[in-house]
Design a protein around this motif. Sequence first.
Motif, PDB file in Angstrom:
ATOM      1  N   GLU A  80      30.794  27.712  25.574  1.00  0.00           N
ATOM      2  CA  GLU A  80      30.746  28.949  26.351  1.00  0.00           C
ATOM      3  C   GLU A  80      32.067  29.249  27.053  1.00  0.00           C
ATOM      4  OE1 GLU A  80      28.015  26.608  26.646  1.00  0.00           O
ATOM      5  OE2 GLU A  80      27.225  27.833  25.014  1.00  0.00           O
ATOM      6  N   GLN A  81      32.930  28.261  27.242  1.00  0.00           N
ATOM      7  CA  GLN A  81      34.161  28.489  27.992  1.00  0.00           C
ATOM      8  C   GLN A  81      35.425  28.408  27.141  1.00  0.00           C
ATOM      9  OE1 GLN A  81      35.783  25.032  30.216  1.00  0.00           O
ATOM     10  NE2 GLN A  81      33.644  24.361  30.387  1.00  0.00           N
ATOM     11  N   VAL A  82      35.303  28.128  25.863  1.00  0.00           N
ATOM     12  CA  VAL A  82      36.497  27.974  25.019  1.00  0.00           C
ATOM     13  C   VAL A  82      37.232  29.298  24.879  1.00  0.00           C
ATOM     14  CG1 VAL A  82      37.208  27.677  22.607  1.00  0.00           C
ATOM     15  CG2 VAL A  82      35.830  25.931  23.717  1.00  0.00           C
ATOM     16  N   HIS A  83      38.551  29.247  25.046  1.00  0.00           N
ATOM     17  CA  HIS A  83      39.383  30.432  24.851  1.00  0.00           C
ATOM     18  C   HIS A  83      40.428  30.239  23.749  1.00  0.00           C
ATOM     19  CE1 HIS A  83      42.537  28.247  27.031  1.00  0.00           C
ATOM     20  NE2 HIS A  83      41.684  28.060  28.027  1.00  0.00           N
ATOM     21  N   THR A  84      40.689  28.996  23.340  1.00  0.00           N
ATOM     22  CA  THR A  84      41.709  28.729  22.322  1.00  0.00           C
ATOM     23  C   THR A  84      41.224  27.626  21.384  1.00  0.00           C
ATOM     24  OG1 THR A  84      43.481  29.294  23.880  1.00  0.00           O
ATOM     25  CG2 THR A  84      44.107  28.022  21.924  1.00  0.00           C
ATOM     26  N   ILE A  85      41.441  27.846  20.100  1.00  0.00           N
ATOM     27  CA  ILE A  85      41.092  26.853  19.077  1.00  0.00           C
ATOM     28  C   ILE A  85      42.302  26.638  18.190  1.00  0.00           C
ATOM     29  CG2 ILE A  85      39.609  26.336  17.100  1.00  0.00           C
ATOM     30  CD1 ILE A  85      37.486  28.097  18.381  1.00  0.00           C
TER      31      ILE A  85
ATOM     32  N   ASP B 241      37.670  24.521  31.838  1.00  0.00           N
ATOM     33  CA  ASP B 241      37.461  23.282  32.591  1.00  0.00           C
ATOM     34  C   ASP B 241      37.263  22.066  31.706  1.00  0.00           C
ATOM     35  OD1 ASP B 241      37.414  24.682  35.146  1.00  0.00           O
ATOM     36  OD2 ASP B 241      35.471  25.450  34.485  1.00  0.00           O
ATOM     37  N   ALA B 242      37.306  22.244  30.402  1.00  0.00           N
ATOM     38  CA  ALA B 242      37.086  21.130  29.483  1.00  0.00           C
ATOM     39  C   ALA B 242      37.815  21.419  28.183  1.00  0.00           C
ATOM     40  CB  ALA B 242      35.591  20.926  29.226  1.00  0.00           C
TER      41      ALA B 242
ATOM     42  N   ILE C 196      36.865  14.166  24.685  1.00  0.00           N
ATOM     43  CA  ILE C 196      36.441  15.304  25.499  1.00  0.00           C
ATOM     44  C   ILE C 196      36.999  15.082  26.906  1.00  0.00           C
ATOM     45  CG2 ILE C 196      34.495  16.582  26.466  1.00  0.00           C
ATOM     46  CD1 ILE C 196      32.838  15.683  24.061  1.00  0.00           C
ATOM     47  N   ARG C 197      37.851  15.995  27.347  1.00  0.00           N
ATOM     48  CA  ARG C 197      38.473  15.894  28.669  1.00  0.00           C
ATOM     49  C   ARG C 197      37.795  16.893  29.611  1.00  0.00           C
ATOM     50  NH1 ARG C 197      42.429  16.401  25.020  1.00  0.00           N
ATOM     51  NH2 ARG C 197      43.046  18.482  25.731  1.00  0.00           N
ATOM     52  N   ARG C 198      37.387  16.376  30.767  1.00  0.00           N
ATOM     53  CA  ARG C 198      36.680  17.222  31.739  1.00  0.00           C
ATOM     54  C   ARG C 198      36.850  16.611  33.121  1.00  0.00           C
ATOM     55  NH1 ARG C 198      32.233  20.568  30.792  1.00  0.00           N
ATOM     56  NH2 ARG C 198      31.895  19.551  28.780  1.00  0.00           N
ATOM     57  N   GLY C 199      37.340  17.425  34.076  1.00  0.00           N
ATOM     58  CA  GLY C 199      37.449  16.966  35.455  1.00  0.00           C
ATOM     59  C   GLY C 199      38.288  15.718  35.635  1.00  0.00           C
TER      60      GLY C 199
END
Length: 362
Positions: free
Chosen positions: A152-157, A268-269, A289-292
């Motif tokens: 839901e938050q991805v902006h770049t692939i 954020d991830a 997976i990188r988050r926080g």
Amino acid sequence: MSSQYQSGAPLGVGILGAGPVTQAIHLPSLARLTDILEVRHIMDVDPAVAESVAGRVGARFSTSMEELLADPGVDIVAICSPHQFHAAQVIACCRAGKKAVLCEKPFAMTGEEAAGISAVSAETGVPIIVGAMHTFDPGWLAAEAAWEDLPEQVHTIRSSIVLPPNPRFEDFATEIVGRVPMPERDATDPEVIKAMLQGGVMGLAIHDLPLVRRFTPDFASVEVLHAEIAQPFGYVISLRAGAVSIELRAAMNGTWEPSWVFEAIGNDAALKIDFTPSYVHAGSAAAQIRRGGQTLVLGPYGHNGYEGEWRKLAELARGTGQPPSAETLIHDLEFALSIADAAVSLVDDGDGRVAAGKEVNA
């Protein structure tokens, strides 16, 4: 190993097309699964190739699809023939009452062909898997189970592929017979550029496009912003699907440092997956997976996506598991075709340069 693989005798596999992919990828994968799958029939239009490859695994050989489909020992058919034959062969396999079908990508060349295949599969009840091996890779599946709200938050692939030419892998993997040499091409000819872009998308980028589509709900309207070929073979394609920016890059040259990386970056991830090259039987992808400020590492696991495909086929042929939906397969194909068509349409016929901002609706 799960009980579904232990029950009963191995299922019989027939393969249409005995070229390098069969020899260097599928046969080694199947050799690790002899408790559940057994190669029983190899078909190729070249009788010498068919006999030689079948002899390696103690299988029957033939030069006609009809003979293979009539073989009662064949439960599952893998279609590894040139792509222009795929749609008709998938339909013939379904009509022959086989238990499952694996079709190398692309399984059709138009949306209409894909819809026809879907209708026959639904009518006959024969499940179909398309050979997008990364969707069956345990590293990808583990990431999918762990990424939470990332889509839901991805902006770049980004899909970035740097590989030696396939024959270099093939020569290490097996004694290839029946290889067809690549013709010489004039890379300044606009028609050649168009063919190379089309082939790059439908032959190489297509492996990752089902993954891309997992993060692009607005995939139906694809805007290709830039497209060019890389020498001696490769591409650089920038596009947008809805609000998501996508970069597809590939280069096949003399390197021996292969790299196949898929990234999906959100606010954020972020996800990064390192896939093993197709011809290297070295286990699964490894995902991060990188988050926080934390990094979750998944894999590598013991087998790759090709072996995962075959495990899934065995499940489906035994009547367990759920095949990919027809809608998913059709949308994956339409997404690939729309990108290829838009990239090709950017080539200016006058001088072979690439223009910008061509839009195609899937």
